[in-house]
Design a protein around this motif. Structure first.
Motif, mmCIF file in Angstrom:
data_model
loop_
_atom_site.group_PDB
_atom_site.id
_atom_site.type_symbol
_atom_site.label_atom_id
_atom_site.label_comp_id
_atom_site.label_asym_id
_atom_site.label_seq_id
_atom_site.Cartn_x
_atom_site.Cartn_y
_atom_site.Cartn_z
ATOM 1 N N GLU A 192 -18.802 -2.159 12.466
ATOM 2 C CA GLU A 192 -19.837 -0.993 12.125
ATOM 3 C C GLU A 192 -19.971 0.046 13.155
ATOM 4 O OE1 GLU A 192 -21.201 -0.755 8.845
ATOM 5 O OE2 GLU A 192 -20.346 -2.234 8.045
ATOM 6 N N VAL A 193 -20.047 -0.728 14.312
ATOM 7 C CA VAL A 193 -20.516 0.340 15.631
ATOM 8 C C VAL A 193 -19.199 1.014 16.096
ATOM 9 C CG1 VAL A 193 -21.045 -0.019 18.085
ATOM 10 C CG2 VAL A 193 -22.339 -1.467 16.397
ATOM 11 N N ILE A 194 -18.204 0.410 15.959
ATOM 12 C CA ILE A 194 -16.881 1.223 16.481
ATOM 13 C C ILE A 194 -16.452 2.163 15.299
ATOM 14 C CG2 ILE A 194 -16.117 -0.263 17.996
ATOM 15 C CD1 ILE A 194 -14.132 -1.473 16.245
ATOM 16 N N ALA A 195 -16.873 1.914 14.117
ATOM 17 C CA ALA A 195 -16.438 2.642 13.037
ATOM 18 C C ALA A 195 -17.737 3.953 13.196
ATOM 19 C CB ALA A 195 -16.583 2.310 11.630
ATOM 20 N N VAL A 196 -18.860 3.840 13.648
ATOM 21 C CA VAL A 196 -19.999 5.083 13.661
ATOM 22 C C VAL A 196 -20.422 5.049 12.453
ATOM 23 C CG1 VAL A 196 -20.710 7.095 14.774
ATOM 24 C CG2 VAL A 196 -18.601 6.010 15.815
ATOM 25 N N ALA A 221 -26.752 -8.705 20.069
ATOM 26 C CA ALA A 221 -25.976 -9.885 19.534
ATOM 27 C C ALA A 221 -25.432 -9.091 18.161
ATOM 28 C CB ALA A 221 -26.555 -10.915 19.536
ATOM 29 N N LEU A 222 -26.468 -8.678 17.572
ATOM 30 C CA LEU A 222 -26.227 -8.130 16.294
ATOM 31 C C LEU A 222 -25.372 -6.923 16.268
ATOM 32 C CD1 LEU A 222 -27.092 -8.057 13.250
ATOM 33 C CD2 LEU A 222 -28.892 -6.393 13.674
ATOM 34 N N ALA A 223 -25.358 -5.993 17.467
ATOM 35 C CA ALA A 223 -24.287 -4.993 17.612
ATOM 36 C C ALA A 223 -23.034 -5.674 17.882
ATOM 37 C CB ALA A 223 -24.580 -4.035 18.696
ATOM 38 N N TYR A 224 -22.771 -6.699 18.644
ATOM 39 C CA TYR A 224 -21.503 -7.191 19.049
ATOM 40 C C TYR A 224 -22.037 -8.619 18.992
ATOM 41 C CZ TYR A 224 -17.267 -8.733 21.359
ATOM 42 O OH TYR A 224 -16.137 -9.351 21.582
ATOM 43 N N VAL A 249 -13.381 7.639 18.220
ATOM 44 C CA VAL A 249 -13.737 6.000 18.751
ATOM 45 C C VAL A 249 -12.271 5.908 19.185
ATOM 46 C CG1 VAL A 249 -14.454 3.948 19.300
ATOM 47 C CG2 VAL A 249 -15.967 5.586 17.937
ATOM 48 N N GLN A 250 -12.091 5.541 20.519
ATOM 49 C CA GLN A 250 -10.729 5.013 20.848
ATOM 50 C C GLN A 250 -10.735 3.771 21.796
ATOM 51 O OE1 GLN A 250 -8.309 8.084 22.263
ATOM 52 N NE2 GLN A 250 -8.043 9.278 20.674
ATOM 53 N N TYR A 251 -9.880 2.946 21.745
ATOM 54 C CA TYR A 251 -9.731 1.712 23.010
ATOM 55 C C TYR A 251 -9.199 2.429 24.153
ATOM 56 C CZ TYR A 251 -9.230 -2.967 24.664
ATOM 57 O OH TYR A 251 -9.602 -4.110 25.403
ATOM 58 N N ARG A 252 -9.984 2.565 25.115
ATOM 59 C CA ARG A 252 -9.364 2.836 26.274
ATOM 60 C C ARG A 252 -10.071 2.107 27.570
ATOM 61 N NH1 ARG A 252 -11.415 7.661 27.337
ATOM 62 N NH2 ARG A 252 -9.715 8.528 28.775
ATOM 63 N N TYR A 253 -9.216 1.757 28.609
ATOM 64 C CA TYR A 253 -9.792 1.134 29.817
ATOM 65 C C TYR A 253 -10.490 -0.327 29.439
ATOM 66 C CZ TYR A 253 -8.681 5.595 31.330
ATOM 67 O OH TYR A 253 -7.887 7.048 31.500
ATOM 68 N N GLY A 258 -14.803 6.280 30.771
ATOM 69 C CA GLY A 258 -15.470 7.520 29.897
ATOM 70 C C GLY A 258 -16.626 7.184 29.309
ATOM 71 N N VAL A 259 -17.119 7.377 28.086
ATOM 72 C CA VAL A 259 -18.507 7.006 27.675
ATOM 73 C C VAL A 259 -18.047 6.022 26.639
ATOM 74 C CG1 VAL A 259 -20.459 7.662 26.375
ATOM 75 C CG2 VAL A 259 -19.254 9.451 28.280
ATOM 76 N N GLN A 260 -18.731 4.531 26.818
ATOM 77 C CA GLN A 260 -18.726 3.613 25.712
ATOM 78 C C GLN A 260 -19.529 3.834 24.725
ATOM 79 O OE1 GLN A 260 -18.613 -0.382 27.593
ATOM 80 N NE2 GLN A 260 -19.157 -1.197 25.787
ATOM 81 N N VAL A 261 -19.076 3.413 23.441
ATOM 82 C CA VAL A 261 -19.627 3.758 22.388
ATOM 83 C C VAL A 261 -21.156 2.908 22.260
ATOM 84 C CG1 VAL A 261 -18.789 1.671 21.137
ATOM 85 C CG2 VAL A 261 -19.551 3.857 19.857
ATOM 86 N N GLU A 262 -21.331 1.873 23.096
ATOM 87 C CA GLU A 262 -22.497 1.154 23.299
ATOM 88 C C GLU A 262 -23.653 1.700 24.181
ATOM 89 O OE1 GLU A 262 -21.428 -3.429 22.737
ATOM 90 O OE2 GLU A 262 -20.230 -1.806 23.630
ATOM 91 N N SER A 263 -23.237 2.720 25.034
ATOM 92 C CA SER A 263 -24.057 3.271 25.976
ATOM 93 C C SER A 263 -25.098 4.202 25.684
ATOM 94 C CB SER A 263 -22.951 4.135 27.015
ATOM 95 O OG SER A 263 -22.686 5.347 26.658
#
Length: 410
Positions: A373-377, A364-367, A261-265, A238-243
């Motif tokens: 914070e990123v996956i919680a948008v 690196a700051l994002a991950y 946001v869901q954990y998939r694939y 699908g569409v990854q949150v960081e794309s």
């Protein structure tokens, strides 16, 4: 190893023994810091090394029995990746995790040495050890992530292939063989051949790449079961949150879009209304990027010793920003390709290379630092990824523009 700088019209050289010593010292210090972060593995979301000692080790156990992971949605890699994941098992006296990190460091060191030695040795002269410095410092900006993914090894194939193609005595067959091997590990290294000069060099490089990849693939098909199973897993992404598409959807979520946001694939992806449309748009943009690269190849007439290097960076940047997935380890590829460009004084990609350094730091700051914070948008997490992706888009557009203007007559 001695770094040589050429000065003056007569090509006088001045040897600076301190330069390789400084590079070695910085490499050792930064890698020690990366190892320390990996050993503690508590920065930000933590668990960066889990990919190796859980997932990679699970795959290794299957591969050691002669089978690629069957019906595993997280296995999305060409079969050559299996050989990279099997390699740590051949290192005596170390656990799988320790051996994997040791081999990654060895590949990292080999790339550093090759870049340092190639400064000034590529056709047309180079920029000293600038490429080695960019690789050494740029990889460290990604913190400990590069040590816990196999992208350093993949990048090494592309780096060595490009250095062979851009050597003062180009070796298209060697470059093609390395690119073919890399392509069977993670596809994108084949783009190292995009900018090979027209004629015999291109034919030799692409023919050797195809034969090398076909021979290795044939051996893997004979030696393992489920060798091509990875092909079934690609279409479900699908569409990854960081794309880039994920950034657009995340901004829309801050404005009230009802997605989640869901954990998939094997990744955190956005789900909800219009996600399919965003994914299809990304695929269309990837097709458009491919069409542009074909047009560039057809229209280009002026070739310099740096053209293969510059074209590889531009191509990988295009496919990165148009991807449905921009994992943080993709920055390893871009830093490596930018470093190779800096081994040639003819490169037009210096500003692009500089743009990639803050992009790596923001990745690196994002991950892993702010990944919660990123996956919680949240506004902070979304903002960091948006700025990183903005830098990547700017780098891709600038890279393509400079490649076009330097090779296509007006």
């Amino acid at each position: 190893m001695t770094t040589t700088y050429r000065t003056g019209a007569a090509g006088r050289t001045a040897r600076t023994p301190a330069a390789p010593l400084a590079l070695t010292a910085v490499w050792v210090l930064t890698r020690a810091g990366m190892l320390l972060l990996l050993w503690r593995d508590t920065l930000g979301i933590g668990g960066v090394g889990r990919e190796v000692y859980v997932l990679y080790r699970h795959w290794y156990d299957l591969l050691a029995l002669g089978a690629f992971p069957p019906d595993d949605v997280t296995w999305q890699y060409p079969p050559g990746a299996g050989l990279v994941l099997l390699a740590p098992g051949a290192v005596p006296g170390l656990t799988y995790y320790q051996a994997f990190v040791a081999l990654t460091l060895a590949a990292d060191a080999a790339v550093t040495v090759a870049l340092a030695r190639s400064g000034g040795r590529c056709e047309g002269g180079g920029l000293g050890a600038a490429g080695a410095w960019l690789w050494t410092c740029g990889l460290a900006l990604l913190l400990h992530l590069p040590l816990a993914r196999y992208d350093v090894q993949v990048t090494a194939f592309a780096v060595f292939a490009l250095l062979a193609l851009a050597a003062r005595r180009p070796k298209p067959r060697l470059g093609g063989a390395l690119a073919g091997l890399g392509a069977l590990v993670k596809v994108w290294p084949v783009l190292a051949l995009l900018g090979t000069p027209r004629g015999r060099a291109t034919r030799r490089a692409w023919t050797t790449a195809a034969l090398t990849a076909a021979a290795l693939l044939g051996a893997l098909v004979l030696g393992f079961s489920h060798t091509l199973g990875f092909l079934r897993q690609q279409g479900s992404r699908g569409v990854q949150v960081e794309s880039l598409g994920g950034t657009a959807l995340s901004l829309a979520r801050l404005a009230g879009w009802p997605g989640a946001v869901q954990y998939r694939y094997g990744a955190f992806e956005l789900t909800g209304p219009h996600v399919a449309s965003v994914a299809h748009t990304a695929l269309a943009l990837t097709a458009a990027a491919f069409a542009w690269l074909v047009l560039w190849r057809v229209r280009s007439r002026r070739w310099s010793p740096a053209t293969p290097l510059d074209a590889a960076l531009a191509a990988v940047l295009l496919f990165t920003v148009t991807s449905r997935v921009i994992s943080p380890q993709y920055m390893v590829w871009l830093v490596g390709l930018a470093a190779v460009c800096l081994t040639s004084r003819h490169t037009r990609q210096r500003p692009v290379a500089l743009l990639l350094l803050p992009a790596a730091a923001l990745s690196a700051l994002a991950y892993p630092v702010l990944y919660d914070e990123v996956i919680a948008v949240t506004p902070l997490g979304c903002g960091v990824v948006a700025v990183r992706n903005g830098l990547l888009v700017a780098a891709a557009l600038l890279s393509c523009r400079r490649l076009w203007t330097s090779t296509v007559p007006t």
